[in-house]
Design a protein around this motif. Structure first.
Motif, PDB file in Angstrom:
ATOM      1  N   MET A 251     -32.432  28.944  28.505  1.00 49.69           N
ATOM      2  CA  MET A 251     -32.608  29.592  27.208  1.00 49.69           C
ATOM      3  C   MET A 251     -31.545  30.675  27.035  1.00 49.69           C
ATOM      4  O   MET A 251     -31.270  31.432  27.963  1.00 49.69           O
ATOM      5  CB  MET A 251     -34.012  30.217  27.128  1.00 49.69           C
TER       6      MET A 251
ATOM      7  N   VAL B 256     -30.931  34.103  25.509  1.00 47.31           N
ATOM      8  CA  VAL B 256     -31.786  35.193  25.064  1.00 47.31           C
ATOM      9  C   VAL B 256     -30.933  36.350  24.559  1.00 47.31           C
ATOM     10  O   VAL B 256     -30.003  36.794  25.248  1.00 47.31           O
ATOM     11  CB  VAL B 256     -32.706  35.688  26.193  1.00 47.31           C
TER      12      VAL B 256
ATOM     13  N   HIS C 279     -31.511  31.826  32.811  1.00 47.34           N
ATOM     14  CA  HIS C 279     -31.302  32.041  31.386  1.00 47.34           C
ATOM     15  C   HIS C 279     -29.933  32.690  31.144  1.00 47.34           C
ATOM     16  O   HIS C 279     -29.388  33.385  32.008  1.00 47.34           O
ATOM     17  CB  HIS C 279     -32.409  32.938  30.810  1.00 47.34           C
TER      18      HIS C 279
ATOM     19  N   GLU D  62     -29.771  35.080  15.367  1.00 47.03           N
ATOM     20  CA  GLU D  62     -29.488  33.735  14.853  1.00 47.03           C
ATOM     21  C   GLU D  62     -28.790  32.862  15.886  1.00 47.03           C
ATOM     22  O   GLU D  62     -28.998  31.644  15.919  1.00 47.03           O
ATOM     23  CB  GLU D  62     -28.633  33.825  13.590  1.00 47.03           C
TER      24      GLU D  62
ATOM     25  N   ASP E 115     -31.636  31.464  21.423  1.00 44.42           N
ATOM     26  CA  ASP E 115     -32.836  30.625  21.480  1.00 44.42           C
ATOM     27  C   ASP E 115     -34.110  31.457  21.526  1.00 44.42           C
ATOM     28  O   ASP E 115     -35.210  30.925  21.388  1.00 44.42           O
ATOM     29  CB  ASP E 115     -32.791  29.730  22.728  1.00 44.42           C
ATOM     30  N   GLY E 116     -33.959  32.749  21.767  1.00 49.93           N
ATOM     31  CA  GLY E 116     -35.091  33.659  21.820  1.00 49.93           C
ATOM     32  C   GLY E 116     -34.607  35.083  21.824  1.00 49.93           C
ATOM     33  O   GLY E 116     -33.445  35.362  22.140  1.00 49.93           O
TER      34      GLY E 116
ATOM     35  N   MET F 178     -35.310  34.382  12.686  1.00 55.86           N
ATOM     36  CA  MET F 178     -35.902  33.286  13.472  1.00 55.86           C
ATOM     37  C   MET F 178     -37.021  32.555  12.741  1.00 55.86           C
ATOM     38  O   MET F 178     -37.671  31.684  13.318  1.00 55.86           O
ATOM     39  CB  MET F 178     -36.442  33.846  14.792  1.00 55.86           C
TER      40      MET F 178
ATOM     41  N   SER G 135     -38.452  28.666  13.124  1.00 54.34           N
ATOM     42  CA  SER G 135     -37.642  28.059  14.183  1.00 54.34           C
ATOM     43  C   SER G 135     -38.450  27.707  15.425  1.00 54.34           C
ATOM     44  O   SER G 135     -37.999  26.921  16.259  1.00 54.34           O
ATOM     45  CB  SER G 135     -36.521  29.024  14.597  1.00 54.34           C
TER      46      SER G 135
ATOM     47  N   LYS H  34     -38.840  29.708  17.765  1.00 48.45           N
ATOM     48  CA  LYS H  34     -38.235  30.461  18.864  1.00 48.45           C
ATOM     49  C   LYS H  34     -39.151  31.596  19.328  1.00 48.45           C
ATOM     50  O   LYS H  34     -39.909  32.150  18.527  1.00 48.45           O
ATOM     51  CB  LYS H  34     -36.894  31.055  18.427  1.00 48.45           C
TER      52      LYS H  34
ATOM     53  N   VAL I  68     -42.603  31.662  14.136  1.00 43.23           N
ATOM     54  CA  VAL I  68     -41.949  32.301  15.274  1.00 43.23           C
ATOM     55  C   VAL I  68     -42.999  32.472  16.379  1.00 43.23           C
ATOM     56  O   VAL I  68     -44.142  32.844  16.100  1.00 43.23           O
ATOM     57  CB  VAL I  68     -41.369  33.674  14.897  1.00 43.23           C
ATOM     58  N   ARG I  69     -42.619  32.199  17.618  1.00 39.27           N
ATOM     59  CA  ARG I  69     -43.543  32.393  18.747  1.00 39.27           C
ATOM     60  C   ARG I  69     -43.490  33.864  19.160  1.00 39.27           C
ATOM     61  O   ARG I  69     -42.933  34.239  20.176  1.00 39.27           O
ATOM     62  CB  ARG I  69     -43.183  31.464  19.901  1.00 39.27           C
TER      63      ARG I  69
END
Length: 303
Positions: A1, A3, A25, A63, A66-67, A98, A101, A103, A150-151
């Protein structure tokens, strides 16, 4: 990922960045100075120049990632409303980048937002009128993105994230004991502080990025509540100083400011049972008192 991290060059941030890199990561870190950029590079991260007030920089960083892990927080503590607005605006900017997404977006708060005087859990509501109420709008701004694809999750850190080189609340307490010649607590010293080692906090941030469900509130707490008297007594033994009890009025003059005296007198035990069960997080590093006895708090040169 990949980050994007804010606050990666601060006190806790470098340990978090190192944990993310070690887990495989890729990290890009917000850097507002050459020194911050150099620190991030030394940890294996890529600097991204900007600040919390540079909203275009925040948007671009989010943007491209990934997170996002948002740890940066600052400003003038004499202007908590200003700090709150700055934090909320940064969070809203990152989250909007995000939307829809899926993400992960992990933002940081503190357990001092919780009601005083009893052990609270992740399911309890924070106290908007409490000592750290200015952190709550940022929490809500982040969690609102859970309904917008969004997560999003929030990690509330214990007031003391202890470990080598700590210049936070406990470091300040040690410095005050050295300066005044006494190690102090307030009243009977029975007020309780949650604590977490910096390495354990770093693992929690990584786990939150990797698998925290959307809308999660997580408590970065390894010890539910360490009595402030036991903290003061451990400092007194280590520095060979007397330990004293102060009234609230005496404490306001003894500690660096009346606000800090209020913080040091706060009774704020917090549970992290749900967080540990949800993410499989199991703190393993030294306790706060163990760190005070065997770490660098009492052996490092006075500053």
């Amino acid at each position: 990922m990949h980050v994007f991290v804010t606050g990666g060059s601060g006190l806790t941030g470098p340990t978090v960045v190192a944990e993310l890199v070690a887990a495989g990561h890729t990290v890009t870190g917000l850097a507002r100075s050459d020194a911050a950029a150099a620190r991030l590079e030394s940890l294996g991260a890529t600097p991204h120049r900007g600040s919390l007030d540079d909203l275009d920089s925040l948007r671009n960083g989010a943007e491209a990632a990934d997170g996002v892990l948002h740890m940066a927080f600052g400003g003038d503590f004499a202007d908590p409303d200003g700090m709150m607005r700055r934090d909320r605006t940064a969070i809203e900017t990152l989250g909007r980048a995000m939307e829809h997404s899926g993400k992960p977006f992990v933002s940081t708060s503190g357990t001092l937002v919780m009601p005083a005087g009893r052990e609270t859990t992740e399911k309890d509501e924070p106290d908007a009128a409490g000592i750290a109420g200015f952190r709550i709008p940022g929490e809500r701004a982040c969690l609102d993105f859970a309904a917008r694809g969004v997560r999003a999750s929030v990690v509330r850190l214990a007031p003391t994230v202890h470990g080598p080189g700590d210049y936070g609340f406990i470091g300040m307490l040690v410095a005050t004991a050295r300066k005044t010649g006494t190690s102090a607590y307030i009243g009977d010293g029975a007020n309780r502080w949650p604590a977490v080692h910096r390495q354990d906090a770093a693992v929690l941030f990584r786990l939150a990025l990797e698998k925290a469900p959307a809308g999660s509130v997580l408590h970065g707490v390894a010890e539910t509540g360490v009595t402030f008297k036991s903290i003061a007594e451990t400092i007194a033994r280590g520095l060979d100083l007397p330990v004293v009890s102060l009234t609230p009025d005496e404490a306001a003059a003894h500690f660096p400011s009346p606000f800090m005296a209020t913080v040091y007198g706060f009774d704020a035990p917090v549970s992290s049972t749900r967080t540990q069960e949800l993410l499989g997080w199991s703190p393993t590093h030294p306790t706060l008192l163990g760190d005070l006895e065997h770490g660098d708090y009492l052996t490092a040169p006075a500053s």
